[in-house]
Design a protein around this motif. Structure first.
Motif, short mmCIF file in Angstrom:
data_model
loop_
_atom_site.label_atom_id
_atom_site.label_comp_id
_atom_site.label_asym_id
_atom_site.label_seq_id
_atom_site.Cartn_x
_atom_site.Cartn_y
_atom_site.Cartn_z
N ALA A 103 -1.47 -7.97 -28.17
CA ALA A 103 -0.69 -6.17 -28.01
C ALA A 103 -1.17 -5.59 -29.41
O ALA A 103 -1.19 -4.69 -28.86
CB ALA A 103 0.03 -6.79 -27.85
N VAL A 104 -0.90 -6.09 -30.38
CA VAL A 104 -1.16 -4.90 -31.80
C VAL A 104 -2.48 -4.19 -31.00
O VAL A 104 -2.19 -2.94 -31.33
CB VAL A 104 -1.04 -5.53 -32.60
N THR A 106 -4.22 -3.79 -28.47
CA THR A 106 -4.15 -2.64 -27.86
C THR A 106 -3.22 -1.34 -28.21
O THR A 106 -3.65 -0.47 -27.41
CB THR A 106 -3.76 -3.13 -26.17
N GLY A 107 -2.11 -1.64 -27.94
CA GLY A 107 -0.80 -0.57 -28.23
C GLY A 107 -1.63 0.15 -29.22
O GLY A 107 -1.60 1.80 -29.20
N LEU A 108 -2.21 -0.35 -30.46
CA LEU A 108 -2.04 1.07 -30.93
C LEU A 108 -3.91 1.23 -30.70
O LEU A 108 -4.37 2.20 -30.94
CB LEU A 108 -2.70 0.31 -32.64
N LYS A 110 -4.24 2.12 -27.76
CA LYS A 110 -3.90 2.76 -26.79
C LYS A 110 -3.19 4.56 -27.63
O LYS A 110 -3.67 5.73 -27.03
CB LYS A 110 -3.09 2.67 -25.56
N VAL A 111 -2.84 4.37 -28.17
CA VAL A 111 -2.32 5.45 -29.10
C VAL A 111 -3.32 6.41 -30.03
O VAL A 111 -3.38 8.02 -29.60
CB VAL A 111 -1.95 4.90 -30.74
#
Lengths: 217, 153
Positions: A103-104, A106-108, A110-111
């Motif tokens: 999750a980390v 993927t989230g970063l 996307k940023v």
């Protein structure tokens, strides 16, 4: 200009220059300006929140992470099976921990993709304004760069997560021939994936992320 | 007519550009009587008018991006949403993976997992917002011609 009888008359060369200038402007407006306008519209459209380019970039981040972490999870399961820790609390927490890592990542990711899109937007606008000033400009495509970056980062993060999970379950000392080529250094080391990041191992993956994340445009 | 130079950040609008009237301002005119000097003059006006109508709007967009403070806050908000969305999606995926392995978390294991997940999410959220803010500010400054300061070696 030629002079004669007190009057300044234009020369044939001056009239020719005027004709050429007129023709060049007409040529620009007919042939090149529509192309430049389409390019400018493309830059603006690509920057929209729901644009195809932004959606594709975000989708690629998710896909790359899914692929990388799927392999890492397989490795974790195999290691747990070989060491007799299947079903243990350590394995369960390793699975949930790897989920958090994914999750980390993927989230970063996307940023980073969004920031690369913004870089492409500003670069495109800069190119358009330079064209408007009659200067030669080049447009930088940020989307392609960030697409490759997301795959490399996803693989590096998956490698780091697997190493941490193995360490947390105290399985590392009992691994015998996992067959996955897990290593801690060297180019192409780590779990083989779609994008191997040269020179990155599980221990310095976060450092590489910080470097690439801040300068990956 | 709206001034093409009107900035988007609250400054008073500049007067609209009005080209001076001319008997024949068409630079493409091949009508008799137009001298070379008149042609060049009209070409100059035409090029300037074309620049105003075609290219200045894009310059204004660049100026707006560089000077609008909401650009930074929006980037931070989007970054936080990206992290939140990723964790929400991954939570369901992790539960599915555990079910596929035939594993079930006990109460203590669930509590430990939730705690580590919450910490990871908070850290990722802060990191994402800081990254988005720093990169957006640097981008704005680069548009204005200010290089990003390099701290340390």
């Amino acid at each position: 200009m030629s002079k004669g009888g007190g009057q300044v008359q234009e020369t044939a060369q001056q009239r020719a220059f005027a004709d050429v200038a007129r023709a060049r402007l007409q040529d620009f407006q007919v042939r090149w300006q529509p192309v430049l306008q389409n390019f400018a519209k493309g830059v603006l459209n690509a920057n929209e929140a729901g644009s195809f380019q932004r959606k594709r970039a975000a989708g690629m981040v998710t896909t790359d992470n899914d692929v990388a972490y799927a392999k890492a999870n397989e490795g974790l399961t195999d290691v747990a099976a070989q060491t007799g820790t299947l079903g243990s609390s350590r394995q369960k927490l390793a699975v949930t921990g790897m989920g958090a890592d994914q999750a980390v990542s993927t989230g970063l990711g996307k940023v980073a993709a969004a920031q690369a899109g913004d870089n492409a937007y500003v670069s495109g606008l800069g190119a358009v304004t330079a064209l408007g000033r009659g200067e030669k400009a080049t447009a930088v495509s940020g989307m392609a760069q960030e697409a490759a970056l997301s795959g490399q980062q996803a693989q590096a993060d998956a490698d780091a997560s697997l190493q941490n999970a193995i360490g947390n379950t105290s399985l590392a000392s009992r691994i015998i021939g996992t067959g996955f080529g897990l290593s801690t250094g060297g180019p192409g080391g780590g779990v083989p994936g779609t994008n191997d990041l040269p020179g990155v191992n599980g221990t310095n993956a976060m450092d590489q992320w910080l470097k690439l994340g801040k300068g990956g445009d | 007519m709206n001034s093409p130079f009107a900035p988007g950040f609250g400054a008073p609008p500049l007067p609209s550009y009005q080209p001076p009237p001319a008997a024949n301002t068409d630079p493409m005119s091949l009508g008799s009587g137009m001298s070379a000097s008149d042609t060049f003059a009209n070409l100059t006006r035409s090029q300037w008018a074309n620049y105003i109508t075609q290219w200045v709007p894009y310059e204004n967009k660049l100026i707006d991006y560089a000077t609008d403070p909401t650009v930074v806050s929006k980037a931070m908000q989007d970054a936080s949403q990206n992290v939140t969305g990723a964790f929400d999606r991954q939570g369901a995926a992790t539960e599915e993976r555990l079910r596929g392995l035939g594993l079930t978390l006990s109460a203590d294991e669930q509590h430990a997992s939730n705690r580590s997940l919450g910490i990871a999410k908070s850290l990722a959220d802060v990191n994402a917002q800081n990254t988005a803010r720093d990169q957006t500010l640097a981008r704005q400054q680069s548009i204005l011609g200010n290089p990003t300061p390099v701290i340390g070696g």
